[in-house]
Design a protein around this motif. Structure first.
Motif, mmCIF file in Angstrom:
data_model
loop_
_atom_site.group_PDB
_atom_site.id
_atom_site.type_symbol
_atom_site.label_atom_id
_atom_site.label_comp_id
_atom_site.label_asym_id
_atom_site.label_seq_id
_atom_site.Cartn_x
_atom_site.Cartn_y
_atom_site.Cartn_z
ATOM 1 N N THR A 50 0.807 -1.220 0.000
ATOM 2 C CA THR A 50 0.000 0.000 0.000
ATOM 3 C C THR A 50 0.845 1.278 0.000
ATOM 4 O O THR A 50 0.553 2.226 -0.746
ATOM 5 N N TYR A 87 -2.423 -5.297 -7.943
ATOM 6 C CA TYR A 87 -1.068 -5.853 -7.957
ATOM 7 C C TYR A 87 -1.101 -7.302 -7.480
ATOM 8 O O TYR A 87 -2.102 -7.780 -6.914
ATOM 9 N N ARG A 142 8.258 -10.281 5.468
ATOM 10 C CA ARG A 142 8.170 -9.854 6.875
ATOM 11 C C ARG A 142 8.946 -10.852 7.711
ATOM 12 O O ARG A 142 8.699 -12.060 7.608
ATOM 13 N N GLU A 166 8.864 -12.512 10.403
ATOM 14 C CA GLU A 166 7.997 -12.959 11.498
ATOM 15 C C GLU A 166 8.440 -14.345 11.926
ATOM 16 O O GLU A 166 9.226 -14.986 11.247
ATOM 17 N N ARG A 208 1.957 -18.673 8.249
ATOM 18 C CA ARG A 208 2.754 -17.444 8.409
ATOM 19 C C ARG A 208 4.163 -17.675 7.856
ATOM 20 O O ARG A 208 4.894 -18.525 8.349
ATOM 21 N N PHE A 209 4.473 -16.939 6.817
ATOM 22 C CA PHE A 209 5.767 -17.095 6.155
ATOM 23 C C PHE A 209 6.538 -15.786 6.234
ATOM 24 O O PHE A 209 5.988 -14.757 6.613
ATOM 25 N N ARG A 221 -6.447 -3.528 13.238
ATOM 26 C CA ARG A 221 -5.411 -3.756 12.225
ATOM 27 C C ARG A 221 -4.027 -3.311 12.692
ATOM 28 O O ARG A 221 -3.879 -2.456 13.553
ATOM 29 N N TYR A 281 -1.677 3.410 9.204
ATOM 30 C CA TYR A 281 -2.196 4.420 8.280
ATOM 31 C C TYR A 281 -3.720 4.447 8.133
ATOM 32 O O TYR A 281 -4.258 5.274 7.414
ATOM 33 N N TYR A 282 -4.426 3.535 8.789
ATOM 34 C CA TYR A 282 -5.875 3.464 8.556
ATOM 35 C C TYR A 282 -6.672 4.553 9.261
ATOM 36 O O TYR A 282 -6.285 5.053 10.307
ATOM 37 N N GLY A 321 -7.317 -12.027 4.362
ATOM 38 C CA GLY A 321 -7.085 -10.759 3.672
ATOM 39 C C GLY A 321 -7.560 -9.648 4.578
ATOM 40 O O GLY A 321 -8.218 -9.900 5.594
ATOM 41 N N GLY A 335 -8.576 -1.479 4.375
ATOM 42 C CA GLY A 335 -9.310 -0.380 4.977
ATOM 43 C C GLY A 335 -9.020 0.918 4.267
ATOM 44 O O GLY A 335 -8.328 0.963 3.239
ATOM 45 N N TYR A 390 -7.377 4.641 4.024
ATOM 46 C CA TYR A 390 -6.122 5.261 4.500
ATOM 47 C C TYR A 390 -5.981 6.671 3.910
ATOM 48 O O TYR A 390 -5.077 6.989 3.160
ATOM 49 N N GLY A 419 -8.299 0.391 0.279
ATOM 50 C CA GLY A 419 -7.815 -0.775 -0.462
ATOM 51 C C GLY A 419 -7.895 -2.056 0.343
ATOM 52 O O GLY A 419 -8.257 -2.060 1.530
ATOM 53 N N VAL A 420 -7.545 -3.129 -0.335
ATOM 54 C CA VAL A 420 -7.583 -4.453 0.275
ATOM 55 C C VAL A 420 -6.396 -5.245 -0.251
ATOM 56 O O VAL A 420 -5.960 -5.034 -1.381
ATOM 57 N N GLY A 460 -4.065 -12.582 1.342
ATOM 58 C CA GLY A 460 -2.908 -13.461 1.591
ATOM 59 C C GLY A 460 -3.032 -14.727 0.756
ATOM 60 O O GLY A 460 -3.754 -15.655 1.118
#
Ligand code: HAM
Length: 442
Positions: A97, A120, A126, A128, A134-135, A279, A283-284, A301, A304, A306, A322-323, A326
């Motif tokens: 975003t 896109y 990330r 994490e 979770r990757f 979230r 930025y939301y 997914g 929200g 921004y 936007g949205v 995953g």
């Protein structure tokens, strides 16, 4: 959910090199899912009028620090950063975003008819802790509407795009969790109310020991709204008694949120009001939402509005919503449920050769099928007829074309119908036409 492959035992290592932790190869057997995801995204984008954009994988670190937010997990702990030989501080994008807004501003898109709709599809990074779904490198697609008015219609449009994508991917009964986190003014008032509530609870509970988890103690100083989406048992109990953000919305924010919900009602999309949804990105404002499906507790997914992001990264105020979905998580669910999209095209012929001369001819024949846009398979590296027929069987082809010494000499190809087993000789010059005719009939 599909778990990331565990680090392999040293004794089982076939190579000294392995994919980095939390990253993986997407192997050919998974490719029908990925093709389906890409095609469905492009179809939805085409229908709703989004234009494709591909930003670079690396961006200036500050874009995310200022855009996603200093106090967020993404910026604090999860970015892959590097310093180039020229001294630039870059980050592998942890999301798209901020890049969308950067590109909108950099490429003068505000001078185009507003709003600008962009989509896109690509990898994000990330750092994490890898676990189920979770990757560290994962894929997102997304739909962003930038510019124009802060109109609820655009919020509804990106939510619909997300739902239509999940439906196209055959995710059963996608569930929308939705909330409004207000604007700068009403959120500031709510933040204070929430902090007062937590402070009072902390003071009252001091003698009993822990009131909130360690992370939430920190959040009281850094990111008060994130107190609401903590999963710790004590924190969940406490937030149940906390004031609701929905009661604190100012009149324009309330009207906006009502407008979004009415639009979802209008097309019969079910949603669940979730006043704890805030979230993880700073930025939301106003509408925030996430998608779930039955039996899974991870978001497939989210997104929200921004409206402040453009200003945060140095541009002029630009409403936007936007949205992003995953893709790895969605495909993980499909694989667990044995839902598959099968091979890309069903029409297939298999070219079988016997002998060296036939092998050359078969090699050339493949090119003719390619020119004619007919999907032809081969096992030119295998010389045994039996081995080739085994591959043809496995691929479930409709027609096998057999070329041997005798056929080359006679200028024909044996056409074998793999369902009935009947065979017929066809002149080699007419073979492409004959195959096209037969595939068409089926
Ligand atoms: P996000 O919620 O951080 O939002 O990510 C969107 C989706 O990416 C999540 O709902 C989840 O399905 C998937 N995802 C997140 N982290 C991982 C991970 N470590 N492994 C696998 N999948 C993951 C954003 O990124 C925002 N940019 C969305 C947006 C677009 N907001 C406005 N426009």
């Amino acid at each position: 959910m599909t778990t990331p492959p565990k680090e392999k035992e040293p004794s089982k290592k076939l190579t000294p090199f392995q994919t980095p932790k939390g990253m993986r190869d997407i192997l050919p057997e998974e490719s029908p899912y990925w093709e389906k995801a890409r095609e469905s995204t492009a179809d939805i984008a085409d229908f709703y009028g989004f234009g494709y954009i591909e930003p670079p994988v690396l961006e200036n670190i500050d874009l995310f620090v200022r855009g996603v937010g200093m106090g967020t997990d993404i910026v604090e702990k999860e970015m892959y950063t590097l310093k180039t030989k020229g001294g630039d501080n870059l980050a592998l994008r942890p999301e798209f975003t901020a890049s969308m807004i950067r590109s909108f501003l950099e490429n003068g898109m505000s001078r185009m008819p507003q709003p600008v709709k962009l989509w896109y599809f690509g990898p994000v990074f990330r750092h994490e802790n890898p676990q189920s779904g979770r990757f560290r490198q994962f894929y997102q697609n997304g739909f962003e509407i930038i510019g124009g008015e802060s109109d609820p219609i655009y919020d509804a449009q990106v939510i619909v795009a997300g739902v239509r994508f999940l439906e196209a991917m055959r995710i059963k009964a996608p569930l929308i969790h939705i909330n409004s986190i207000g604007c700068r003014s009403c959120r500031a008032i709510y933040r204070k109310k929430l902090l007062d509530f937590y402070r009072k609870e902390m003071a009252a509970g001091k003698k009993k020991g822990k009131v909130v988890c360690r992370d939430c103690e920190r959040r009281m100083d850094t990111n008060v709204l994130r107190l609401l989406d903590c999963k710790d048992e004590a924190c969940v109990e406490l937030r149940g008694r906390a004031p609701s953000i929905l009661d604190s919305l100012c009149s324009p924010c309330r009207t906006h949120f009502k407008g979004v919900l009415e639009l979802l009602d209008e097309i019969g999309l079910p949603y669940m009001l979730n006043p704890y949804l805030v979230r993880g990105l700073d930025y939301y404002n106003r509408t925030v939402f996430e998608f779930y499906t039955e039996g899974e507790n991870i978001a497939l997914g989210g997104g929200g509005r921004y409206d402040y992001l453009a200003e945060l990264v140095g541009g002029k105020s630009t409403p936007a919503v936007g949205v992003a979905m995953g893709i790895d998580r969605i495909i993980g669910i499909l694989k667990d449920k044995d839902i598959d999209f099968g091979p890309r095209k069903k029409d297939k012929v298999f070219v079988v050769h016997v002998g060296e001369t036939a092998k050359k001819k078969a090699f050339a024949l493949m090119e003719e099928f390619r020119k004619a846009n007919i999907r032809a398979l081969e096992a030119l590296g295998k010389d045994s007829l039996q081995a080739q027929m085994k591959v043809a069987d496995k691929e479930e082809v409709q027609i096998a074309l057999i070329l041997g010494q005798k056929e080359i000499y006679e200028g024909v190809v044996i056409v074998r119908d793999m369902k009935t087993g009947t065979q017929e000789n066809v002149p080699i010059g007419k073979i492409v036409e004959e195959v096209r005719k037969r595939l068409h009939k089926n």
